[in-house]
Design an enzyme around this catalytic site. Structure first.
Site, short mmCIF file in Angstrom:
data_model
loop_
_atom_site.label_atom_id
_atom_site.label_comp_id
_atom_site.label_asym_id
_atom_site.label_seq_id
_atom_site.Cartn_x
_atom_site.Cartn_y
_atom_site.Cartn_z
N LYS A 1 0.89 -1.18 0.00
CA LYS A 1 0.00 0.00 0.00
C LYS A 1 0.92 1.21 0.00
O LYS A 1 1.44 1.62 1.04
CB LYS A 1 -0.88 -0.03 1.25
CG LYS A 1 -2.26 0.58 1.09
CD LYS A 1 -2.28 2.06 0.87
CE LYS A 1 -2.08 2.88 2.11
NZ LYS A 1 -1.77 4.29 1.77
N GLU B 1 8.89 1.01 11.66
CA GLU B 1 9.91 2.06 11.51
C GLU B 1 9.17 3.40 11.56
O GLU B 1 8.43 3.74 10.64
CB GLU B 1 10.69 1.88 10.20
CG GLU B 1 11.53 0.62 10.28
CD GLU B 1 12.33 0.33 9.02
OE1 GLU B 1 12.31 1.13 8.09
OE2 GLU B 1 12.97 -0.73 9.00
N CYS C 1 13.29 10.73 7.82
CA CYS C 1 13.04 10.35 9.23
C CYS C 1 14.31 10.46 10.05
O CYS C 1 14.25 10.71 11.25
CB CYS C 1 12.50 8.93 9.29
SG CYS C 1 13.66 7.72 8.65
N GLU D 1 7.98 15.98 16.34
CA GLU D 1 8.52 15.82 14.98
C GLU D 1 7.78 16.77 14.04
O GLU D 1 6.55 16.76 13.97
CB GLU D 1 8.33 14.38 14.49
CG GLU D 1 8.93 14.15 13.12
CD GLU D 1 8.65 12.76 12.55
OE1 GLU D 1 7.48 12.34 12.55
OE2 GLU D 1 9.60 12.10 12.11
P1 NAD Z 1 1.87 8.22 7.79
O1 NAD Z 1 1.99 7.44 9.05
O2 NAD Z 1 0.89 9.32 7.74
O3 NAD Z 1 1.49 7.25 6.57
C1 NAD Z 1 2.27 6.14 6.24
C2 NAD Z 1 1.42 5.11 5.51
O4 NAD Z 1 0.46 4.57 6.41
C3 NAD Z 1 0.63 5.70 4.35
O5 NAD Z 1 0.66 4.77 3.29
C4 NAD Z 1 -0.78 5.82 4.92
O6 NAD Z 1 -1.79 5.76 3.95
C5 NAD Z 1 -0.82 4.59 5.81
N1 NAD Z 1 -1.80 4.63 6.90
C6 NAD Z 1 -2.23 5.72 7.60
N2 NAD Z 1 -3.11 5.33 8.56
C7 NAD Z 1 -3.23 3.99 8.47
C8 NAD Z 1 -4.00 3.00 9.17
N3 NAD Z 1 -4.81 3.33 10.19
N4 NAD Z 1 -3.89 1.71 8.79
C9 NAD Z 1 -3.05 1.34 7.79
N5 NAD Z 1 -2.32 2.24 7.07
C10 NAD Z 1 -2.40 3.54 7.42
O7 NAD Z 1 3.34 8.71 7.47
P2 NAD Z 1 3.79 9.67 6.28
O8 NAD Z 1 3.24 11.02 6.57
O9 NAD Z 1 3.48 9.01 4.99
O10 NAD Z 1 5.38 9.68 6.45
C11 NAD Z 1 6.06 10.55 7.31
C12 NAD Z 1 6.32 9.86 8.63
O11 NAD Z 1 7.02 8.65 8.41
C13 NAD Z 1 7.22 10.66 9.57
O12 NAD Z 1 6.73 10.54 10.87
C14 NAD Z 1 8.57 9.97 9.46
O13 NAD Z 1 9.42 10.12 10.57
C15 NAD Z 1 8.16 8.56 9.27
N6 NAD Z 1 9.22 7.78 8.63
C16 NAD Z 1 9.93 6.88 9.37
C17 NAD Z 1 10.96 6.16 8.78
C18 NAD Z 1 11.81 5.18 9.56
O14 NAD Z 1 12.56 4.45 8.95
N7 NAD Z 1 11.72 5.15 10.87
C19 NAD Z 1 11.25 6.35 7.44
C20 NAD Z 1 10.49 7.27 6.72
C21 NAD Z 1 9.47 7.98 7.31
O1 6OD Z 2 18.39 3.82 4.26
C1 6OD Z 2 17.40 3.14 4.51
O2 6OD Z 2 17.29 1.96 4.17
C2 6OD Z 2 16.31 3.72 5.26
N1 6OD Z 2 15.40 2.87 5.74
C3 6OD Z 2 16.22 5.05 5.37
C4 6OD Z 2 15.16 5.73 6.01
C5 6OD Z 2 14.98 7.04 5.81
C6 6OD Z 2 13.89 7.75 6.39
O3 6OD Z 2 13.31 8.68 5.90
#
Ligand code: NAD
Ligand code: 6OD
Length: 486
Positions: free
Chosen positions: A178, A254, A288, A390
């Site tokens: 998704k 993550e 992130c 954040e």
């Molecule tokens: P988000 O949590 O809003 O959405 C992520 C995904 O989850 C989307 O595909 C969304 O449609 C889906 N989603 C939302 N609610 C859901 C539910 N109830 N059930 C199932 N799926 C659902 O995140 P975003 O805004 O797309 O991305 C930014 C966030 O992601 C930031 O908080 C960032 O720190 C985090 N992030 C973390 C990492 C990591 O590796 N730790 C990497 C990249 C981004």
């Molecule tokens: O480098 C990667 O594999 C990884 N998971 C990076 C995450 C970045 C977050 O925005």
């Protein structure tokens, strides 16, 4: 108008309901495509296709054959490099210079590296004594978890999706992805790649849509899904964990971060400023692992702030294709509203605005885009929401510190624990902090140097579990013990 379709059992598919939503380019808010939104029927069809594929030719392939196919996927992504680049840049607005060096090459590498990893990992073997003296042999076999739901964010769409799909397929699972509703395009292109290289139908499936009461929720609660791997916000992760608990599904989380950079007076100042500039502003702050809190030892505080402010002011916004462009827009006007609310809070709380603080003036159709100024603040208390929550934008707060103990306490005083960056030439101190900071990854004199064989994940509210190298194999397989009486 272009349409973006689901990909189920090797075929592109419209939603039975006819429901679609808009995919817009954040550079100028122009419409890229209408995306089909999956209801329960499409999610059900995707999960059924993925389950059936486990028992088909995919399930009977040797590890070598599977690895060979994944190498072919990587080669085909590289052959269609420009198509992926164009799609990723249109969905995100990020500079071509960034996507061509990071997002697309890593999208291909994620298939190659995990195909090689899975070929080279042995399992356990134990010889045991038995009362009759003949003994028994125990050995572990790795089996796929089954159908893996892959829920993705929008900030590094292809990179973060393939970081999950690569190892999941290498281990013999099938996937239903998704993608984020903001960035559906490269996931769809990957469907074409799978067909072109002969990955059997049903191994890779995509359903588009949103989270609650849409494709995300229908997928994570589906009884045919065995495991969920999620990247996104912490609160979304919590909702998915609750949904997964009913089905006792394996999860990998993550999540978000509020990452510190710590700059000691003995650092190489030029390198520390250059690296912090990248860690704060790369991808318009939507990484992130990016830095949103900077702590600088008092003797160099003023000089560091001055230089970081200057660097922020030279981040030229512009069209992704323009070589002079250093920073793109945020992902959407909606996300800009959220980031701007923190810019307003910082102002209201009396922050010193060293650079930025608002919306840049853009010409022509770019004026409609989700542009925002790279911003540096000082002077806020550690209790401010700007310093604790954040933001996920191109901004940071810089504060002075006096002692190592103090900065460890400040850095760890957060519910998050994803990443940190330390800048110092004091070797022993670098190692001391590396061990004491409550994070999943700690960089010394660097940032976002990532070897795919290393463990990756977050502590505290930044996640559960580790992926990368053999750690991905731990999540995407189950170990079955076979005991043979001799
Ligand atoms: P988000 O949590 O809003 O959405 C992520 C995904 O989850 C989307 O595909 C969304 O449609 C889906 N989603 C939302 N609610 C859901 C539910 N109830 N059930 C199932 N799926 C659902 O995140 P975003 O805004 O797309 O991305 C930014 C966030 O992601 C930031 O908080 C960032 O720190 C985090 N992030 C973390 C990492 C990591 O590796 N730790 C990497 C990249 C981004
Ligand atoms: O480098 C990667 O594999 C990884 N998971 C990076 C995450 C970045 C977050 O925005």
């Amino acid at each position: 108008m272009r349409e973006t379709l689901h990909f189920v059992n090797g075929e592109f598919l419209r939603s039975a309901s006819g429901r679609t939503f808009e995919n817009r380019n954040p550079v100028d808010n122009s419409l890229i495509a209408r995306v089909h939104e999956a209801g329960r029927p499409e999610v059900d069809a995707a999960v059924r296709a993925a389950r059936a594929a486990l028992d088909g030719p995919w399930g009977r392939m040797s590890v070598d054959e599977r690895a060979g196919l994944l190498h072919a996927v990587a080669a085909e992504i590289n052959r269609r490099f420009d198509d992926f680049l164009q799609a990723e840049v249109a969905d995100t607005g990020k500079p071509v210079s960034l996507a061509s060096h990071l997002d697309i090459p890593r999208g291909a590498a994620n298939f190659k590296i995990f195909a090689d990893t899975v070929k080279n990992v042995p399992t356990e073997f134990f010889q045991m004594a038995t009362p009759d003296g003949t003994g028994a042999l125990n050995y572990a076999v790795r089996v796929p978890k089954g159908v893996v739901a892959v829920i993705c964010p929008w900030n590094l769409p292809l990179l973060l999706m393939t970081w999950k799909v690569g190892p999941a397929l290498a281990c013999g699972n099938t996937v239903v992805v998704k993608p984020s509703e903001e960035t559906p395009s490269t996931a769809a292109l990957l469907g074409e790649v799978m067909n072109a290289v002969g990955v059997p139908p049903g191994v890779y499936n995509i359903v588009h849509g949103f989270g609650p009461d849409s494709a995300g929720e229908f997928l994570t609660t589906h009884p045919g899904v065995n495991a969920i791997t999620f990247t996104g916000e912490t609160n979304t992760g919590a909702a998915i964990l609750k949904a997964a608990s009913d089905g006792i599904k394996a999860t990998s989380m993550e999540l978000g971060g509020k990452n510190p950079a710590i700059v000691f007076a003995d650092c190489d100042l030029e390198q520390a400023v250059e690296t912090t500039t990248r860690s704060v502003f790369a991808n318009c702050g939507q990484v992130c692992l990016g830095t949103e809190r900077v702590y600088v030892e008092r003797p160099i505080f003023d000089e560091f702030v001055k230089r970081l402010g200057e660097a922020a002011r030279t981040m030229k916004p512009g069209r992704p294709q323009d070589a002079a462009t250093k920073i793109g827009p945020l992902i959407s006007l909606e996300h800009r509203r959220k980031v701007l609310s923190y810019y307003e809070k910082a102002k209201a709380e009396g922050a010193t605005i060293v650079a930025g603080g608002g919306i840049p003036t853009m010409e022509g159709e770019l004026a409609e885009g989700a542009w925002i100024e790279p911003t540096v603040w000082t002077g806020l208390p550690e209790t401010s929401a700007v310093v604790r929550e954040e933001i996920f934008g191109p901004c940071c707060h810089v504060a002075p510190f006096d002692t190592e103990e103090e900065v460890i306490r400040l850095a760890n005083d957060t519910p998050y624990g994803l990443a940190a960056a330390i800048h110092t030439t004091h070797l022993a101190r670098a190692h001391r902090l590396g061990a004491k900071l409550e994070v999943g990854i700690c960089w010394i004199n660097s940032w976002f140097l990532r070897d795919l064989r290393t463990p990756f994940g977050g502590s505290k509210r930044s996640g559960i579990g580790r992926e990368g190298g053999v750690h991905s194999l731990e999540f995407y397989t189950e170990l079955r013990n076979v005991c043979v009486k001799l």
